[in-house]
Scaffold this motif. Structure first.
Motif, short mmCIF file in Angstrom:
data_model
loop_
_atom_site.label_atom_id
_atom_site.label_comp_id
_atom_site.label_asym_id
_atom_site.label_seq_id
_atom_site.Cartn_x
_atom_site.Cartn_y
_atom_site.Cartn_z
N GLN A 80 0.71 5.41 0.81
CA GLN A 80 -0.10 6.38 1.52
C GLN A 80 0.54 7.75 1.47
O GLN A 80 1.69 7.93 1.88
CB GLN A 80 -0.30 5.96 2.98
CG GLN A 80 -1.23 6.88 3.76
CD GLN A 80 -1.41 6.44 5.20
OE1 GLN A 80 -0.52 5.84 5.80
NE2 GLN A 80 -2.56 6.74 5.77
N TYR A 135 0.84 -1.19 0.00
CA TYR A 135 0.00 0.00 0.00
C TYR A 135 0.88 1.24 0.00
O TYR A 135 1.95 1.27 0.61
CB TYR A 135 -0.92 0.03 1.22
CG TYR A 135 -2.09 -0.93 1.12
CD1 TYR A 135 -1.95 -2.28 1.43
CD2 TYR A 135 -3.35 -0.48 0.72
CE1 TYR A 135 -3.01 -3.15 1.33
CE2 TYR A 135 -4.42 -1.35 0.61
CZ TYR A 135 -4.25 -2.68 0.92
OH TYR A 135 -5.31 -3.54 0.82
N ARG A 171 -10.61 -12.06 8.18
CA ARG A 171 -10.18 -11.48 9.43
C ARG A 171 -9.33 -10.23 9.26
O ARG A 171 -9.65 -9.19 9.80
CB ARG A 171 -9.42 -12.50 10.27
CG ARG A 171 -9.04 -11.96 11.62
CD ARG A 171 -8.61 -13.09 12.55
NE ARG A 171 -8.15 -12.54 13.82
CZ ARG A 171 -8.94 -12.21 14.81
NH1 ARG A 171 -10.23 -12.33 14.67
NH2 ARG A 171 -8.46 -11.73 15.94
N GLN A 172 -8.26 -10.30 8.57
CA GLN A 172 -7.42 -9.11 8.57
C GLN A 172 -6.25 -9.22 7.60
O GLN A 172 -5.83 -10.29 7.20
CB GLN A 172 -6.84 -8.88 9.96
CG GLN A 172 -5.91 -9.97 10.45
CD GLN A 172 -5.37 -9.65 11.83
OE1 GLN A 172 -4.90 -8.56 12.08
NE2 GLN A 172 -5.45 -10.62 12.72
N LEU A 173 -5.75 -8.03 7.30
CA LEU A 173 -4.42 -7.88 6.77
C LEU A 173 -3.49 -7.61 7.94
O LEU A 173 -3.82 -6.82 8.82
CB LEU A 173 -4.34 -6.71 5.79
CG LEU A 173 -4.98 -6.88 4.42
CD1 LEU A 173 -5.04 -5.53 3.70
CD2 LEU A 173 -4.19 -7.88 3.60
N GLY A 223 -2.34 12.63 4.88
CA GLY A 223 -3.74 13.03 4.96
C GLY A 223 -4.68 12.16 4.16
O GLY A 223 -5.89 12.46 4.08
N LYS A 224 -4.17 11.09 3.58
CA LYS A 224 -5.00 10.20 2.77
C LYS A 224 -5.00 8.79 3.35
O LYS A 224 -4.16 8.43 4.18
CB LYS A 224 -4.46 10.13 1.33
CG LYS A 224 -4.36 11.48 0.64
CD LYS A 224 -5.73 12.07 0.38
CE LYS A 224 -5.62 13.33 -0.46
NZ LYS A 224 -6.97 13.95 -0.70
N GLY A 225 -5.95 7.98 2.89
CA GLY A 225 -5.94 6.59 3.27
C GLY A 225 -4.95 5.79 2.43
O GLY A 225 -4.58 6.21 1.34
N PRO A 226 -4.51 4.64 2.94
CA PRO A 226 -3.61 3.78 2.15
C PRO A 226 -4.30 3.34 0.87
O PRO A 226 -5.50 3.03 0.88
CB PRO A 226 -3.36 2.59 3.08
CG PRO A 226 -3.68 3.09 4.45
CD PRO A 226 -4.78 4.08 4.28
N LEU A 282 -4.06 0.63 -2.41
CA LEU A 282 -3.45 -0.60 -2.91
C LEU A 282 -2.60 -0.29 -4.14
O LEU A 282 -3.08 0.29 -5.11
CB LEU A 282 -4.53 -1.62 -3.26
CG LEU A 282 -4.06 -2.98 -3.77
CD1 LEU A 282 -3.23 -3.70 -2.72
CD2 LEU A 282 -5.27 -3.83 -4.17
N PHE A 328 3.52 0.61 2.92
CA PHE A 328 3.26 -0.47 3.87
C PHE A 328 3.20 -1.79 3.12
O PHE A 328 2.48 -1.91 2.11
CB PHE A 328 1.92 -0.28 4.58
CG PHE A 328 1.85 0.91 5.48
CD1 PHE A 328 1.36 2.12 5.03
CD2 PHE A 328 2.28 0.82 6.80
CE1 PHE A 328 1.29 3.22 5.87
CE2 PHE A 328 2.22 1.91 7.65
CZ PHE A 328 1.73 3.12 7.18
N PHE A 331 -0.17 -5.79 8.81
CA PHE A 331 0.66 -4.77 8.17
C PHE A 331 2.06 -4.71 8.77
O PHE A 331 2.25 -4.95 9.97
CB PHE A 331 0.01 -3.40 8.32
CG PHE A 331 -1.13 -3.15 7.37
CD1 PHE A 331 -2.41 -3.58 7.69
CD2 PHE A 331 -0.91 -2.51 6.17
CE1 PHE A 331 -3.46 -3.35 6.82
CE2 PHE A 331 -1.95 -2.28 5.30
CZ PHE A 331 -3.23 -2.70 5.62
N GLY A 332 3.02 -4.34 7.92
CA GLY A 332 4.31 -3.91 8.43
C GLY A 332 4.19 -2.51 9.02
O GLY A 332 3.15 -1.87 8.91
N SER A 333 5.27 -2.03 9.61
CA SER A 333 5.22 -0.76 10.34
C SER A 333 5.38 0.46 9.44
O SER A 333 5.22 1.58 9.90
CB SER A 333 6.30 -0.74 11.42
OG SER A 333 7.56 -1.01 10.85
#
Lengths: 115, 111
Positions: B38, B36, B99-101, B41-44, B46, B89, B103-105
């Protein structure tokens, strides 16, 4: 932003007050998610929903509750906000993609500050 | 326990250079690895994704290299441009799991 709106976009609130964040989507996606983003932690899942009234906990669900009474809206509630919940909150939806049946797309985020 | 480790935390690359961001995972059940991008001020958003049955995927200037035996994957940005300056990311999930992704930091790239 994948047809996702989040409201409010910014909020400042005091410790101990309840806060509700709203995620709205217009394309009837079944799966919706709430994440929080903090420096050094990436994005961490709080709760997710796999249908109306169907929700489950994520990695960091303590102190948060969610509700989904209709397909298009997924609400995140902090019953009694704490300073540790100061964060940027992202809503996401899943769509069927080329490589995964659940590709996630994110909304614009809500910046929440708890003083 | 962090299941996806990302490095470096920040990266400065000259215009026209190659940016390389690395991720390592622990859970061998992961079979979907997206990246991802980013902007502030924006969302991640893909950017590109890979499944473990291929070792490389290229889309324009962006390439994912995947090493299943080492449990590592990396993002290469060729001919890096100032417009590529963003936070990147990596993530991993079990395909089909709602369930989920994980994520790395994140890596803050400055070109």
């Amino acid at each position: 932003d994948a047809g996702i709106t989040q409201s409010p976009r910014h909020k400042v609130t005091e410790t101990g007050t309840p806060v509700t964040l709203r995620c709205h989507q217009t394309e009837n996606h079944r799966y919706m998610y709430w994440y929080r983003q903090d420096p050094g932690h990436g994005l961490r899942l709080i709760h997710y929903s796999y249908g109306v009234k169907d929700t489950d906990k994520g990695e960091v669900s303590d102190g948060y509750s969610v509700s989904r009474s209709k397909t298009e809206d997924f609400l995140l509630t902090l019953e009694s906000a704490t300073s540790s919940q100061t964060s940027v909150y992202f809503c996401a939806i899943s769509v069927k993609g080329a490589l995964s049946p659940l590709e996630q797309y994110f909304g614009p985020g809500t910046r929440l500050t708890v003083t | 326990q962090q299941q996806v480790k990302q490095s470096p935390q920040s990266l400065i690359v000259q215009k026209g250079g190659i940016s390389i961001i690395n991720c390592a995972y622990e859970n061998t059940a992961f079979d979907y690895f997206p990246w991802y991008q980013q902007f502030p001020g924006k969302g991640p958003a893909l950017l590109i994704a890979i499944r473990p049955d291929v070792s490389e995927k290229k889309e324009g200037r962006f390439t994912i290299s995947f090493n299943k035996s080492a449990k590592q994957f990396s993002l290469h940005i060729m001919d890096s441009q100032p417009g590529d300056s963003a936070t990147y990311f990596c993530a991993a999930s079990i395909s089909g799991s709602a369930r989920q992704l994980t994520f790395g930091s994140g890596t803050q790239l400055t070109v």
